[in-house]
Design a protein around this motif. Structure first.
Motif, PDB file in Angstrom:
ATOM      1  N   MET A 171       0.853  -4.517  -3.368  1.00 19.76           N
ATOM      2  CA  MET A 171       0.669  -5.328  -4.575  1.00 19.76           C
ATOM      3  C   MET A 171      -0.552  -4.897  -5.383  1.00 19.76           C
ATOM      4  N   LYS A 172      -1.056  -3.735  -5.097  1.00 19.45           N
ATOM      5  CA  LYS A 172      -2.233  -3.236  -5.827  1.00 19.45           C
ATOM      6  C   LYS A 172      -1.927  -3.129  -7.322  1.00 19.45           C
ATOM      7  N   GLY A 173      -2.843  -3.634  -8.136  1.00 20.64           N
ATOM      8  CA  GLY A 173      -2.640  -3.574  -9.582  1.00 20.64           C
ATOM      9  C   GLY A 173      -1.731  -4.656 -10.126  1.00 20.64           C
ATOM     10  N   LYS A 174      -1.236  -5.538  -9.223  1.00 20.08           N
ATOM     11  CA  LYS A 174      -0.311  -6.584  -9.660  1.00 20.08           C
ATOM     12  C   LYS A 174      -1.010  -7.943  -9.701  1.00 20.08           C
ATOM     13  N   LEU A 209      -0.631 -12.187   0.064  1.00 21.86           N
ATOM     14  CA  LEU A 209      -0.556 -11.296  -1.105  1.00 21.86           C
ATOM     15  C   LEU A 209      -1.917 -10.676  -1.394  1.00 21.86           C
ATOM     16  N   LEU A 210      -2.988 -11.389  -1.070  1.00 13.93           N
ATOM     17  CA  LEU A 210      -4.330 -10.804  -1.174  1.00 13.93           C
ATOM     18  C   LEU A 210      -4.474  -9.657  -0.180  1.00 13.93           C
ATOM     19  N   ARG A 211      -3.915  -9.867   1.016  1.00 15.92           N
ATOM     20  CA  ARG A 211      -3.940  -8.788   2.017  1.00 15.92           C
ATOM     21  C   ARG A 211      -3.221  -7.558   1.517  1.00 15.92           C
ATOM     22  N   ARG A 212      -2.269  -7.764   0.602  1.00 13.57           N
ATOM     23  CA  ARG A 212      -1.539  -6.624   0.025  1.00 13.57           C
ATOM     24  C   ARG A 212      -2.145  -6.191  -1.305  1.00 13.57           C
ATOM     25  N   HIS A 213      -3.390  -6.626  -1.537  1.00 10.82           N
ATOM     26  CA  HIS A 213      -4.202  -6.139  -2.662  1.00 10.82           C
ATOM     27  C   HIS A 213      -3.840  -6.687  -4.031  1.00 10.82           C
ATOM     28  N   ARG A 238       9.130 -15.357  14.372  1.00 12.08           N
ATOM     29  CA  ARG A 238       9.246 -15.570  12.931  1.00 12.08           C
ATOM     30  C   ARG A 238       8.276 -14.766  12.081  1.00 12.08           C
ATOM     31  N   VAL A 239       7.085 -14.531  12.583  1.00 14.67           N
ATOM     32  CA  VAL A 239       6.127 -13.840  11.715  1.00 14.67           C
ATOM     33  C   VAL A 239       6.027 -12.381  12.055  1.00 14.67           C
ATOM     34  N   SER A 240       6.369 -11.563  11.103  1.00 12.70           N
ATOM     35  CA  SER A 240       6.035 -10.169  11.293  1.00 12.70           C
ATOM     36  C   SER A 240       5.181  -9.820  10.098  1.00 12.70           C
ATOM     37  N   ARG A 241       3.924  -9.576  10.336  1.00 12.11           N
ATOM     38  CA  ARG A 241       3.047  -9.162   9.230  1.00 12.11           C
ATOM     39  C   ARG A 241       3.551  -7.820   8.764  1.00 12.11           C
ATOM     40  N   SER A 242       4.464  -7.879   7.823  1.00  8.09           N
ATOM     41  CA  SER A 242       5.130  -6.633   7.457  1.00  8.09           C
ATOM     42  C   SER A 242       4.143  -5.643   6.867  1.00  8.09           C
ATOM     43  N   ALA A 243       4.588  -4.427   6.842  1.00  3.02           N
ATOM     44  CA  ALA A 243       3.735  -3.345   6.364  1.00  3.02           C
ATOM     45  C   ALA A 243       3.466  -3.511   4.875  1.00  3.02           C
ATOM     46  N   GLY A 244       2.890  -2.506   4.284  1.00  2.00           N
ATOM     47  CA  GLY A 244       2.724  -2.542   2.832  1.00  2.00           C
ATOM     48  C   GLY A 244       1.412  -3.152   2.415  1.00  2.00           C
ATOM     49  N   ALA A 245       0.314  -2.712   3.035  1.00  2.00           N
ATOM     50  CA  ALA A 245      -0.995  -3.277   2.721  1.00  2.00           C
ATOM     51  C   ALA A 245      -1.319  -3.143   1.233  1.00  2.00           C
ATOM     52  N   GLY A 271      -9.575  -2.707   0.125  1.00  2.00           N
ATOM     53  CA  GLY A 271      -8.735  -3.262   1.171  1.00  2.00           C
ATOM     54  C   GLY A 271      -8.272  -4.688   0.955  1.00  2.00           C
ATOM     55  N   VAL A 272      -8.760  -5.361  -0.067  1.00  2.00           N
ATOM     56  CA  VAL A 272      -8.230  -6.688  -0.371  1.00  2.00           C
ATOM     57  C   VAL A 272      -8.164  -6.883  -1.876  1.00  2.00           C
ATOM     58  N   GLY A 273      -7.395  -7.894  -2.258  1.00  2.00           N
ATOM     59  CA  GLY A 273      -7.205  -8.128  -3.686  1.00  2.00           C
ATOM     60  C   GLY A 273      -8.332  -8.935  -4.300  1.00  2.00           C
ATOM     61  N   GLU A 274      -7.979  -9.556  -5.417  1.00  2.00           N
ATOM     62  CA  GLU A 274      -8.960 -10.290  -6.197  1.00  2.00           C
ATOM     63  C   GLU A 274      -8.473 -11.730  -6.317  1.00  2.00           C
ATOM     64  N   LEU A 275      -9.405 -12.673  -6.209  1.00  2.00           N
ATOM     65  CA  LEU A 275      -9.025 -14.086  -6.179  1.00  2.00           C
ATOM     66  C   LEU A 275      -9.606 -14.809  -7.385  1.00  2.00           C
TER      67      LEU A 275
END
Ligand SMILES: NC(=O)c1ccc[n+]([C@@H]2O[C@H](COP(=O)([O-])OP(=O)(O)OC[C@H]3O[C@@H](n4cnc5c(N)ncnc54)[C@H](OP(=O)(O)O)[C@@H]3O)[C@@H](O)[C@H]2O)c1
Ligand SMILES: *[C@@H]1O[C@H](CO)[C@@H](O)[C@H](O)[C@H]1NC(C)=O
Length: 327
Positions: A38-41, A60-64, A28-35, A96-100
């Motif tokens: 979500m940068k800038g989003k 979504l943090l992993r995707r920046h 079920r889990v595939s850590r899909s690509a696209g690190a 490499g990571v987003g903002e929380l």
């Protein structure tokens, strides 16, 4: 002899459950690509301090993305934020990571929804994704601050007002997305307009199903209203997931170990359950898809009662009056 058979059955069953657990997880889990997808989003997730919301936030943090955890309890929200920061190495690793960000939002209070939205509109220059994830399941009969039946009030009406107040910002940030977390249990619901607050009679399973049917009707009506505006809205069911959702369900003490074993073997983990939310929030594949119902990252069919556009429109109109959007 009988004891040996029982033992063998128990062992065999246990092995089966263990195999089931690991095999299903892998599938079920595939850590899909696209690190950096979500940068800038900026993303708002309601009920993000635990369960599906928290797992969605982490991915979504992993995707920046810049992720706003919209939670009712500031203590629980800060704790979740601390754990997420530690887990993802936020703060220590610049890149490499987003903002929380943590913000208070109690969907059982229209005043809280309005205050939350005012702050967002003041502070956030853009909003790319709104995920209406928070939910309450089969609680005893209670009312929200504004006198609504709790499950209808939180799962539907609170999110209805929230979405409407953020719509301008979503439109000005287009292309943007709204993701609504419903449930397969919508099948047992019905929009009984004569008793939306369950004052005549309260059935907690029915009230949950009704609120989840309302989530779907809301999505379809909103998709119709947003046609051509660059804002999509889709709804999903996550499957059966091991979270805190069942907090109001009483399981007899003796049955607990069995329940835990079965849920461990058969229920999805929050990360598995969150896959469709993550997909709808971030995948380029669904950029132009709107008004659809998804499960396991695939479009699924709905029962006719969830596609009744007249009921959807009437529910929209009544909801506007209930939350005070129509003066
Ligand atoms: N788990 C499943 O099997 C399953 C199946 C189908 C659909 N779903 C849906 O998935 C969504 C997420 O549920 P979950 O399974 O992750 O359950 P969960 O672990 O109980 O998370 C629910 C979240 O909603 C929040 N919430 C509840 N009332 C709120 C309110 N008045 N204002 C703001 N936030 C509120 C909770 O906050 P607190 O922690 O402060 O209570 C929590 O953060 C729900 O919409 C649920 O209906 C779940
Ligand atoms: C409560 O609602 C559920 C789901 O709609 C239904 O299956 C059940 O029969 C109802 N229970 C009672 C006591 O009416």
């Amino acid at each position: 002899m009988a004891a040996a058979a029982v033992l063998a059955a128990a062992l065999g069953g246990g092995l089966f459950l263990i195999a089931r657990h690991f095999l299903s997880g892998a599938r079920r889990v595939s850590r899909s690509a696209g690190a950096g997808l979500m940068k800038g989003k900026t993303v708002i997730i309601t009920g993000a301090n635990c369960g599906l919301g928290r797992a969605t936030a982490a991915e979504l943090l992993r995707r920046h993305a810049r992720v706003i955890l919209a939670c009712r309890d500031p203590g629980r929200a800060e704790e979740a934020a601390r754990e997420l920061r530690a887990e993802l190495g936020l703060g220590s690793r610049r890149e490499g990571v987003g903002e929380l960000v943590v913000r208070e939002l109690d969907l059982a209070s229209l005043r809280s929804v309005r205050t939350f939205c005012q702050q967002v509109l003041q502070e956030e220059p853009r909003l790319d994704v709104l995920i209406n994830n928070a939910g309450i399941f089969q609680c005893p009969y209670t009312k929200t601050e504004d006198g609504f039946e709790m499950q209808f009030g939180v799962n539907h009406l609170g999110h209805f007002l929230l979405t409407n107040l953020l719509l301008g910002l979503l439109k000005s940030s287009a292309p943007s997305r709204i993701v609504v977390v419903s449930s397969k249990l919508y099948k047992y619901g019905e929009i009984n307009f004569e008793d939306l607050n369950s004052e005549i009679s309260y059935n907690k399973s029915f009230a949950y199903s009704r609120s989840k049917l309302a989530n779907i009707l809301f999505t379809r009506e909103l998709a119709r209203r947003l046609e051509g505006k660059g804002v999509t809205v889709n709804v999903l069911h996550p499957g059966i997931v091991r979270t805190n959702l069942g907090r109001h369900i009483h399981i007899p003490l003796l049955a607990k170990p069995l329940f835990n074993l079965v849920s461990w073997a058969f229920f999805k983990t929050p990360l598995e359950g969150a896959q469709t939310s993550i997909y709808l929030a971030s995948s380029p594949e669904v950029e132009d898809v709107s008004g659809k119902y998804f499960g396991d990252c695939e479009e699924e069919d709905l029962l006719p009662k969830a596609m009744d556009d007249l009921v959807a429109r009437k529910l929209w109109d009544i909801s506007e009056v209930m939350v005070g959007l129509l003066k």
